[in-house]
Design an enzyme around this catalytic site. Structure first.
Site, PDB file in Angstrom:
ATOM      1  N   THR A 166       0.821  -1.215   0.000  1.00  0.00           N
ATOM      2  CA  THR A 166       0.000   0.000   0.000  1.00  0.00           C
ATOM      3  C   THR A 166       0.856   1.267   0.000  1.00  0.00           C
ATOM      4  OG1 THR A 166      -1.707  -1.201   1.189  1.00  0.00           O
ATOM      5  CG2 THR A 166      -1.831   1.204   1.282  1.00  0.00           C
ATOM      6  N   GLY A 201       4.576   2.142  11.393  1.00  0.00           N
ATOM      7  CA  GLY A 201       4.352   0.846  12.028  1.00  0.00           C
ATOM      8  C   GLY A 201       5.544   0.371  12.837  1.00  0.00           C
ATOM      9  N   CYS A 221      -0.297   7.337   9.612  1.00  0.00           N
ATOM     10  CA  CYS A 221      -1.275   8.175   8.900  1.00  0.00           C
ATOM     11  C   CYS A 221      -2.067   9.066   9.860  1.00  0.00           C
ATOM     12  CB  CYS A 221      -2.214   7.303   8.075  1.00  0.00           C
ATOM     13  SG  CYS A 221      -2.886   5.898   8.980  1.00  0.00           S
ATOM     14  N   ASN A 222      -2.576   8.475  10.954  1.00  0.00           N
ATOM     15  CA  ASN A 222      -3.361   9.282  11.904  1.00  0.00           C
ATOM     16  C   ASN A 222      -2.499  10.348  12.563  1.00  0.00           C
ATOM     17  OD1 ASN A 222      -6.131   8.367  11.984  1.00  0.00           O
ATOM     18  ND2 ASN A 222      -5.280   6.376  12.569  1.00  0.00           N
ATOM     19  N   ARG A 274     -10.584   3.637  10.361  1.00  0.00           N
ATOM     20  CA  ARG A 274     -11.082   2.662   9.380  1.00  0.00           C
ATOM     21  C   ARG A 274     -10.628   1.265   9.811  1.00  0.00           C
ATOM     22  NH1 ARG A 274      -6.615   0.831   9.264  1.00  0.00           N
ATOM     23  NH2 ARG A 274      -4.948   1.114   7.742  1.00  0.00           N
ATOM     24  N   HIS A 316      -2.154   7.105  19.651  1.00  0.00           N
ATOM     25  CA  HIS A 316      -1.940   8.248  18.755  1.00  0.00           C
ATOM     26  C   HIS A 316      -1.320   9.445  19.486  1.00  0.00           C
ATOM     27  CE1 HIS A 316      -5.222   5.691  17.296  1.00  0.00           C
ATOM     28  NE2 HIS A 316      -4.553   5.796  16.167  1.00  0.00           N
ATOM     29  N   HIS A 350      -9.969   7.568   7.768  1.00  0.00           N
ATOM     30  CA  HIS A 350     -10.170   7.794   9.207  1.00  0.00           C
ATOM     31  C   HIS A 350     -10.830   9.180   9.371  1.00  0.00           C
ATOM     32  CE1 HIS A 350      -7.100   4.700  10.089  1.00  0.00           C
ATOM     33  NE2 HIS A 350      -6.230   5.378   9.374  1.00  0.00           N
ATOM     34  N   GLN A 399      -5.800   7.122   4.715  1.00  0.00           N
ATOM     35  CA  GLN A 399      -4.694   6.372   5.327  1.00  0.00           C
ATOM     36  C   GLN A 399      -3.679   5.868   4.319  1.00  0.00           C
ATOM     37  OE1 GLN A 399      -7.850   5.214   5.137  1.00  0.00           O
ATOM     38  NE2 GLN A 399      -7.700   3.228   4.108  1.00  0.00           N
TER      39      GLN A 399
END
Ligand code: NAD
Length: 344
Positions: free
Chosen positions: A13, A111, A141-142, A169, A195, A221, A303
């Protein structure tokens, strides 16, 4: 000046989007990408003219499927200045010693744990801290979404504290094995969600707490954010700074951009590849100032693509190819066609 030679390890992705973004940069060369599986995505890379490499113990599997590879990961690392690690969360740290052995600078993803790199990174917040570093971690992403709006708002007034709820999501569209498909799941039930912790890897002194739930959607999200400021501001002050900030789009729910589905449809109408929205979208209608010092807004994060511009900027930062955030943003945003201000 010679172009920066870049490899991308992991062509999923994030990796495929970063690789294609590198191809658009005038000062970068995509030397190759690494895949572990000889699948249709590997064929897609080859048919797109992207040189494909594989870990040495996987070369046989590619040969068996008749997919052309240029060599091993090690062969690729000999030819590059920087590697963007886009392997699944937690796998990047396994590769770190290999990148170091080849003297290649490394960009990791959100990650990974923060310790994987010398600095956790967001272009609008701490570009200069990444200059010349050997390793940088582009936050998730968040976290990227939260940092873009928080660092933009901090230009109108000092922020006293931030409280936010993340509506996550459930999975990316291609992930068929993840849920929930009919539930809302606290993530986790015990506060805070990770987060806030991740935002503090970039802004250590910020007072921030977040909660999160996972919902059955794959598109984007959504965050609901409350920020308390040290000084009084007007709604116009806030809207004006958000409008001027690169990579932030203000969407008008009153004009029909009232949901993540509408945003995705708009990206399709624009002809965006994979309906990507690397900009942070803030609903203009939601921006409210309570009692002069508390700002509230709702924002949407795509995301799959929001971290792509930051990966490109991180490459320039470690190579000191752009001395300031403004300089790299100018090139990245022009080449990727990123917008800011009000839409549509
Ligand atoms: P992905 O699963 O879509 O892609 C990972 C790629 O790495 C795949 O091509 C996979 O085949 C390959 N791979 C698997 N094991 C490997 C190994 N041992 N060595 C080399 N390659 C291997 O994952 P992704 O969603 O692109 O996530 C990559 C990183 O980006 C993670 O750290 C993730 O947390 C972060 N991230 C993901 C998203 C998102 O929403 N997908 C958003 C922001 C950040």
């Amino acid at each position: 000046m010679a172009r920066i030679r870049v490899a991308v390890n992991g062509f999923g992705t994030i990796g495929k989007r970063v690789a294609e973004a590198i191809l658009k940069q005038p000062d970068m060369e995509l030397v190759g990408v690494v895949k572990t599986k000889p699948d249709y995505v590997a064929k897609y890379a080859v048919s797109s003219g992207i040189p494909l490499y594989a870990p040495s113990d996987r070369l046989g599997a590619f040969k068996e499927k008749g997919i052309q590879v240029e060599g091993s990961l090690e062969d690729l690392l000999k030819k590059v200045d920087v590697v963007v690690d886009a392997t699944p969360g937690g796998v990047g740290k396994e590769y770190k010693p290999i990148y170091e052995r080849f003297g290649v600078k490394a960009i990791f993803q959100g990650g990974e744990k923060p310790e994987v790199a010398e600095v956790s990174f967001n272009t609008l917040c701490n570009y200069e801290e990444a200059l010349g570093k050997k390793s940088v971690r582009v936050v998730s992403c968040n976290t990227t979404g939260l940092l873009r709006s928080i660092c933009s708002l901090s230009k109108v007034a000092k922020i006293k504290k931030v409280r936010a709820t993340i509506v996550r999501r459930a999975s990316d569209p291609k992930e068929v094995k993840r849920g929930p498909i009919n539930a809302i799941v606290p993530n986790p039930a015990k506060l805070p969600s990770h987060h806030a912790v991740d935002v503090k890897t970039v802004l250590p002194s910020l007072d921030i707490a977040t909660t999160a739930v996972v919902v059955p959607t794959t598109l984007m999200h959504v965050h609901i954010v409350f920020a308390e400021l040290e000084e009084g501001v007007t709604r116009d002050d806030v809207v004006s700074i958000l409008e001027q900030t690169p990579r932030i789009l203000l969407a008008d729910a009153g004009l029909g951009l009232a949901s993540t589905a509408d945003l995705v449809e708009y990206a399709r109408d624009l002809g965006r590849k994979r309906y990507d929205i690397p900009e942070l979208v803030i609903w203009l209608d939601s921006v409210t100032v309570l009692g002069g010092r508390e700002v509230v807004w709702m924002q949407a994060v795509h995301q799959e693509s929001i971290v792509v511009p930051e990966n490109i900027d991180a490459i320039r930062a470690v190579m000191e190819a752009a001395k300031s955030a403004e300089e790299t943003i100018r090139i990245t945003d022009r080449t990727l066609g990123l917008m800011n201000g009000r839409v549509p």
